[in-house]
Write a protein that holds these residues in place. Structure first.
Motif, short mmCIF file in Angstrom:
data_model
loop_
_atom_site.label_atom_id
_atom_site.label_comp_id
_atom_site.label_asym_id
_atom_site.label_seq_id
_atom_site.Cartn_x
_atom_site.Cartn_y
_atom_site.Cartn_z
N UNK A 123 0.93 -1.33 0.13
CA UNK A 123 -0.14 0.03 -0.09
C UNK A 123 0.89 1.15 0.13
N UNK A 124 0.56 2.03 -0.69
CA UNK A 124 1.24 3.43 -1.10
C UNK A 124 1.13 4.40 0.14
N UNK A 129 -2.02 6.31 -0.65
CA UNK A 129 -2.85 4.98 -0.07
C UNK A 129 -3.23 4.00 -0.87
N UNK A 130 -2.76 4.06 -2.09
CA UNK A 130 -3.37 2.83 -3.00
C UNK A 130 -2.76 1.73 -3.04
N UNK A 131 -3.41 0.75 -3.00
CA UNK A 131 -2.88 -0.79 -3.00
C UNK A 131 -2.42 -1.01 -4.42
N UNK A 132 -1.13 -1.87 -4.60
CA UNK A 132 -0.61 -2.15 -5.91
C UNK A 132 0.41 -3.34 -5.73
N UNK A 133 0.89 -3.95 -6.90
CA UNK A 133 1.99 -5.16 -6.95
C UNK A 133 3.00 -4.27 -6.91
N UNK A 134 3.97 -4.93 -6.06
CA UNK A 134 5.26 -4.47 -6.26
C UNK A 134 5.86 -4.31 -7.66
#
Length: 241
Positions: free
Chosen positions: A57-58, A67-72
């Motif tokens: 999560x950023x 705050x946005x979730x993401x893949x590495x």
């Protein structure tokens, strides 16, 4: 000798070998141009929760994508030998992933993100030797989590999100994270390919924060294959580099 895959993983691996760009998006990837990038879709298995996916999560303090979730993942460096090298390097830098603990399963089709002109290649991998991971770059990564597949496919955790631009797309509400956009599009496609997806009501719509707090996706109809803008900052899919 490569570690043996668990039986539940084999249908997904067999299916992604024939995956096409059209399985993820209606946009054609240009034959030339675009900034090469990669993300790591890392599937592991927790003794208590079963198969899971590594997600970060950023940081909430970032100028964009807060705050946005993401893949590495991130943009390719000149020394990277290809998308696999990019994805593993970024995961090591962001969450401290030991690349020897990972078995790469497939390099998925490159996906075109026109807003940022990124060409993003998802790299599917099996985490055969899971170990503790953490946010190594607190200015960019606030939190690292392993999201159980059982919770991702739970109909109670599936929603659609509506961006202020009018774009609507699939999303997941899991363990305090609202996973949407590019990441949710890839997850939705892969869960379907694996045969793990469950029917869910697409009538539940969650509003996203105003433009400026979240990135605007490209204009699309918000179907499972509509991929939102993953980032625009120089150097990485994650802004702030």
């Amino acid at each position: 000798m490569s570690p043996e895959l668990p039986p539940w993983c084999e249908p997904l691996v067999s299916r992604v070998r024939t995956a096409r760009t059209e399985d993820f998006t209606r946009l054609r990837t240009p034959s030339t141009g675009g900034r090469a990038s990669a993300v790591l879709v890392l599937i592991g298995e927790d003794p208590a929760y079963g198969p899971d996916v590594l997600m970060l999560q950023r940081a909430a303090t970032m100028r964009t994508h807060a705050g946005q979730p993401a893949f590495p993942g991130g943009a390719a460096d000149p020394d990277d030998t290809g998308p696999v090298a990019t994805a593993l390097r970024e995961a090591e830098e962001e969450v401290g992933l030991d690349r020897t603990s990972v078995t790469v399963l497939a390099q998925l089709p490159p996906l075109w993100i026109p807003v940022s002109e990124f060409v993003v290649t998802p790299v599917l991998a099996w985490w055969h030797a899971p170990h503790p991971v953490h946010a190594r770059q607190p200015a960019e990564v606030a939190h690292v989590a392993r999201l159980p597949v059982a919770e991702l496919v739970d109909p109670a955790n599936r929603v659609r999100v509506r961006h202020p631009s009018g774009w609507i797309g699939p999303a997941f509400q899991v363990r305090g994270m609202l996973v949407w956009g590019f990441t949710a599009g890839v997850l939705t496609a892969l869960l379907g390919m694996a045969g793990w997806d469950r029917p869910w009501s697409q009538e539940r719509i969650v509003e996203l924060p105003p433009v400026g707090a979240t990135p605007a996706p490209y204009a699309g109809n918000g179907s499972a294959g509509e991929l939102a803008e993953p980032g625009t900052a120089s150097g990485s899919i994650l802004p702030g580099r």
